[in-house]
Structures are given as C-alpha cells and as structure tokens.
Motif scaffolding. Structure first.
Motif, mmCIF file in Angstrom:
data_model
loop_
_atom_site.group_PDB
_atom_site.id
_atom_site.type_symbol
_atom_site.label_atom_id
_atom_site.label_comp_id
_atom_site.label_asym_id
_atom_site.label_seq_id
_atom_site.Cartn_x
_atom_site.Cartn_y
_atom_site.Cartn_z
ATOM 1 N N ARG A 19 94.659 25.232 95.382
ATOM 2 C CA ARG A 19 94.102 24.778 94.298
ATOM 3 C C ARG A 19 93.497 23.333 94.240
ATOM 4 O O ARG A 19 94.055 22.372 94.884
ATOM 5 C CB ARG A 19 95.232 24.536 93.227
ATOM 6 N N TYR A 80 90.805 21.709 87.450
ATOM 7 C CA TYR A 80 91.152 22.426 88.414
ATOM 8 C C TYR A 80 90.520 23.458 89.020
ATOM 9 O O TYR A 80 89.959 24.171 87.899
ATOM 10 C CB TYR A 80 92.997 22.979 88.208
ATOM 11 N N GLN A 82 91.570 26.974 90.738
ATOM 12 C CA GLN A 82 92.561 27.807 91.574
ATOM 13 C C GLN A 82 91.920 28.867 92.246
ATOM 14 O O GLN A 82 91.166 29.600 91.468
ATOM 15 C CB GLN A 82 93.455 28.365 90.539
#
Length: 128
Positions: A19, A80, A82
């Motif tokens: 991540r 973020y 992922q």
C-alpha cells in the motif's frame, strides 16, 4: 509550499501486496486530483491511477484494473494506492502528483506533463 510525500514502496514477491501513501500538504484549494504514476527503467512515465478530490471519481490503467485500488482520506489529506496481486512488470518507481486542472481522471492520468506538482518517488520491486 506544496509537498507530496510518497511512501510505502518495497520489495515483494509476485502475488503479494503493498500500500502506497501520498501525503499532500500546502495546497489549499479544493478542486484538484491526485495521480499515481510509475516509471520503469528505460520506459516513459505512465499514469497508473488517479482520483478527483472533488467528486472522488477514479481512473485505472488497464494494466492495473482489478488489482489496484486508489482511495483518499480527507482528514489526513492522504491518498492511498492499494496494490494487490503484484506482478514483476509492476516494478518501477512510483510517484504521486497533483493536478489542479480540469478534465476527466482518464485525461488527468494520460497527461503527465499536465500535472502541476510531483513528489519524490518510492521504489516498488516485485520479484518473480
């Protein structure tokens, strides 16, 4: 002073996950987009995924669709990425960037030169 700080890269085996985080500071306007770009040795920088901070619309490159997920945390001013089911071809330096222009997230992600700010990259290495 606008800063984008990318982190979370590393070495992972194929099939693994990472991540990435992009902490944004110093940009006070609400209308902007954050994109993740990557550059492998000998290749041009390419857009991976982008998200609008205005309406949360997203875009993913075909090569990562279904494996990567982009999201944002307004309270932390952080975006973020992922990355699941990583493949050796995902190996690259990953950069986050900010665009304050208009356009769809597909356009933003396809227009590297249109990004206003780039942060320093974080290395992602996927071993086979």
């Amino acid at each position: 002073d606008v800063q984008l700080q990318a982190s979370g890269g590393g070495l992972v085996q194929a099939g693994g996950s990472l991540r990435l985080s992009c902490a944004v500071s110093g940009f006070t306007f609400g209308h902007y987009a954050i994109g993740w770009f990557r550059q492998a040795p000998g290749r041009e920088r390419e857009g991976v995924s982008c998200i609008s901070r205005s309406d949360e619309s997203t875009y993913y490159a075909d090569s990562v669709k279904g494996r990567f997920t982009i999201s944002s945390d307004s309270a932390k001013n952080t975006v973020y990425l992922q990355m699941n089911n990583l493949k050796p071809e995902d190996t690259a330096v990953y950069y986050c960037a900010l665009s304050d222009g208009d356009g769809s997230m597909r356009y933003v992600c396809s227009n590297v030169d249109g990004m206003r700010y780039f942060g320093k990259g974080t290395q992602v290495t996927v071993s086979s």
